[in-house]
Design a protein around this motif. Sequence first.
Motif, mmCIF file in Angstrom:
data_model
loop_
_atom_site.group_PDB
_atom_site.id
_atom_site.type_symbol
_atom_site.label_atom_id
_atom_site.label_comp_id
_atom_site.label_asym_id
_atom_site.label_seq_id
_atom_site.Cartn_x
_atom_site.Cartn_y
_atom_site.Cartn_z
ATOM 1 N N GLN A 1 17.714 4.680 -4.503
ATOM 2 C CA GLN A 1 16.320 4.824 -4.916
ATOM 3 C C GLN A 1 15.636 3.468 -5.011
ATOM 4 O O GLN A 1 16.248 2.471 -5.425
ATOM 5 C CB GLN A 1 16.257 5.528 -6.278
ATOM 6 C CG GLN A 1 14.863 5.861 -6.773
ATOM 7 C CD GLN A 1 14.917 6.556 -8.137
ATOM 8 O OE1 GLN A 1 15.828 6.312 -8.925
ATOM 9 N NE2 GLN A 1 13.953 7.422 -8.406
ATOM 10 N N SER A 2 14.363 3.389 -4.641
ATOM 11 C CA SER A 2 13.574 2.176 -4.817
ATOM 12 C C SER A 2 13.399 1.896 -6.304
ATOM 13 O O SER A 2 13.008 2.786 -7.073
ATOM 14 C CB SER A 2 12.201 2.345 -4.161
ATOM 15 O OG SER A 2 11.262 1.429 -4.690
ATOM 16 N N SER A 3 13.698 0.668 -6.720
ATOM 17 C CA SER A 3 13.581 0.346 -8.146
ATOM 18 C C SER A 3 12.133 0.433 -8.613
ATOM 19 O O SER A 3 11.857 0.853 -9.743
ATOM 20 C CB SER A 3 14.138 -1.053 -8.419
ATOM 21 O OG SER A 3 13.444 -2.025 -7.659
ATOM 22 N N ILE A 4 11.173 0.052 -7.753
ATOM 23 C CA ILE A 4 9.762 0.125 -8.137
ATOM 24 C C ILE A 4 9.340 1.575 -8.324
ATOM 25 O O ILE A 4 8.728 1.942 -9.330
ATOM 26 C CB ILE A 4 8.876 -0.559 -7.077
ATOM 27 C CG1 ILE A 4 9.125 -2.065 -7.084
ATOM 28 C CG2 ILE A 4 7.397 -0.266 -7.340
ATOM 29 C CD1 ILE A 4 8.317 -2.819 -6.061
ATOM 30 N N MET B 1 0.810 -1.204 0.000
ATOM 31 C CA MET B 1 0.000 0.000 0.000
ATOM 32 C C MET B 1 0.856 1.271 0.000
ATOM 33 O O MET B 1 0.353 2.360 -0.132
ATOM 34 C CB MET B 1 -0.930 0.006 1.220
ATOM 35 C CG MET B 1 -1.866 -1.193 1.276
ATOM 36 S SD MET B 1 -2.845 -1.401 -0.230
ATOM 37 C CE MET B 1 -3.891 0.048 -0.125
ATOM 38 N N HIS B 2 2.156 1.133 0.180
ATOM 39 C CA HIS B 2 3.029 2.305 0.227
ATOM 40 C C HIS B 2 4.291 2.039 -0.581
ATOM 41 O O HIS B 2 5.402 2.115 -0.075
ATOM 42 C CB HIS B 2 3.373 2.655 1.681
ATOM 43 C CG HIS B 2 2.178 2.966 2.505
ATOM 44 N ND1 HIS B 2 1.498 4.168 2.424
ATOM 45 C CD2 HIS B 2 1.502 2.217 3.407
ATOM 46 C CE1 HIS B 2 0.468 4.152 3.256
ATOM 47 N NE2 HIS B 2 0.444 2.981 3.850
ATOM 48 N N LEU B 3 4.101 1.700 -1.862
ATOM 49 C CA LEU B 3 5.225 1.370 -2.727
ATOM 50 C C LEU B 3 5.894 2.623 -3.285
ATOM 51 O O LEU B 3 7.049 2.583 -3.680
ATOM 52 C CB LEU B 3 4.752 0.490 -3.887
ATOM 53 C CG LEU B 3 4.307 -0.924 -3.491
ATOM 54 C CD1 LEU B 3 3.549 -1.565 -4.631
ATOM 55 C CD2 LEU B 3 5.510 -1.771 -3.113
ATOM 56 N N LEU B 4 5.165 3.724 -3.346
ATOM 57 C CA LEU B 4 5.659 4.948 -3.967
ATOM 58 C C LEU B 4 5.710 6.070 -2.947
ATOM 59 O O LEU B 4 4.935 6.080 -1.992
ATOM 60 C CB LEU B 4 4.736 5.365 -5.120
ATOM 61 C CG LEU B 4 4.410 4.318 -6.178
ATOM 62 C CD1 LEU B 4 3.426 4.892 -7.184
ATOM 63 C CD2 LEU B 4 5.668 3.842 -6.879
ATOM 64 N N PHE C 1 10.915 2.937 -11.673
ATOM 65 C CA PHE C 1 10.351 2.580 -12.976
ATOM 66 C C PHE C 1 8.903 3.051 -13.108
ATOM 67 O O PHE C 1 8.453 3.368 -14.216
ATOM 68 C CB PHE C 1 10.515 1.085 -13.279
ATOM 69 C CG PHE C 1 9.462 0.151 -12.762
ATOM 70 C CD1 PHE C 1 8.180 0.141 -13.301
ATOM 71 C CD2 PHE C 1 9.750 -0.769 -11.767
ATOM 72 C CE1 PHE C 1 7.219 -0.738 -12.844
ATOM 73 C CE2 PHE C 1 8.799 -1.653 -11.308
ATOM 74 C CZ PHE C 1 7.518 -1.636 -11.848
ATOM 75 N N VAL C 2 8.159 3.135 -12.006
ATOM 76 C CA VAL C 2 6.799 3.662 -12.094
ATOM 77 C C VAL C 2 6.828 5.130 -12.498
ATOM 78 O O VAL C 2 6.095 5.564 -13.398
ATOM 79 C CB VAL C 2 6.048 3.481 -10.767
ATOM 80 C CG1 VAL C 2 4.717 4.235 -10.801
ATOM 81 C CG2 VAL C 2 5.801 2.004 -10.500
ATOM 82 N N GLN C 3 7.688 5.926 -11.854
ATOM 83 C CA GLN C 3 7.783 7.338 -12.215
ATOM 84 C C GLN C 3 8.309 7.510 -13.634
ATOM 85 O O GLN C 3 7.882 8.413 -14.357
ATOM 86 C CB GLN C 3 8.683 8.062 -11.212
ATOM 87 C CG GLN C 3 8.058 8.153 -9.829
ATOM 88 C CD GLN C 3 8.983 8.788 -8.812
ATOM 89 O OE1 GLN C 3 8.976 9.992 -8.612
ATOM 90 N NE2 GLN C 3 9.807 7.964 -8.165
#
Length: 356
Positions: free
Chosen positions: A178-181, A84-87, A184-186
Amino acid sequence: MEAGSSLEISLEPVHALEQDWVPAPALATSPRGSPPALCIHTHEEIQHFDAAAGMGTPYPSRPPTMPDHFLAIAHPGTGGPDDMHLLPESVVLPSMFTLRGELMHAFVSYRGATEGPAGNGLAEKVAAKIRSMSTDSKQLQIPRHGWGIWPKSAKRPVPFLPEEAKVFLDTECLLDGQSSIAAFVQGMVASMCVVPILSWTENDQGSLGELSRIGVDGFDRVDNVLLELILCNALREEPGAACQAVLPVIVGPAAPGGGFGPFPFHKLARLSEAPSRATNARAAAILRQLGLGEEKLQAVLLLSVKQVVDSVLRNQGVQASAWETIVSECGARVLTTVLRDMRRLRSDPKYFEQGR
């Protein structure tokens, strides 16, 4: 949902809805003791969700063996990262896409083990060719009004020319720590054209070959290639996302004399007709954080592996046997597509306020 838990979604057929009850196994509590959330959908509702996700109708008519209803069960997971808090909280879709904001012209999606530095390096070659052709070819140059702003969430390559096409490739654009998820989402949210490299090589390797394992003997996992395909399909429908086009690069196994052999299209029938509940739940969590509505999230949760891949392959793509041909054609097609969409967007008041 407890902090630190993940969300899993399962689909169970329900054949006895004329009875005012749901079978006991469906109501079983999760390993943490929390009751699952239940949502019953008819076949017609599932078709409606598919249409909302831009998938069309998956079945021309309902197969005789297909149950009348499906029960979607959302189970709190047993631990791991909190989906629920990936970004970061600051990551949301803008209300409207503009060429003057943060912008990537292309996003290259691939499986690292086969198309990345540890594999044949095709992803890096495709990204490099898109950049070089945008400055070497007068017909493919990005006009000044389409340069945009390099996203703060991505590392800028060195050297970099302002007139050069901006290409997101994770091995080049990830910031330290940085978080890889999140990265790539951004990157995908800001990219006009998503370029998924779709491969099926020997021993069921490659970006699509490995997807054939999902659903076999109950195997499932969050697969990042599948996740990126789900996200690009969903974002393409959103006015705040930059994604205007998906241009797949289709490659078969390595040929003995170099280059690539024919893509084994017949093997696509082996892809699961059921969702990857781990991947779909991750995609839905990301899209919820980006602000998509619940109807579209329900559609995402119900997408099968095969539906996702088929929807991407419906886009006109690039396929060739020779290395240089496939890389050069991809570079030219991506830039031609981006330039076309820039012209269309600049003439459409739906996307741009007066004077932009």
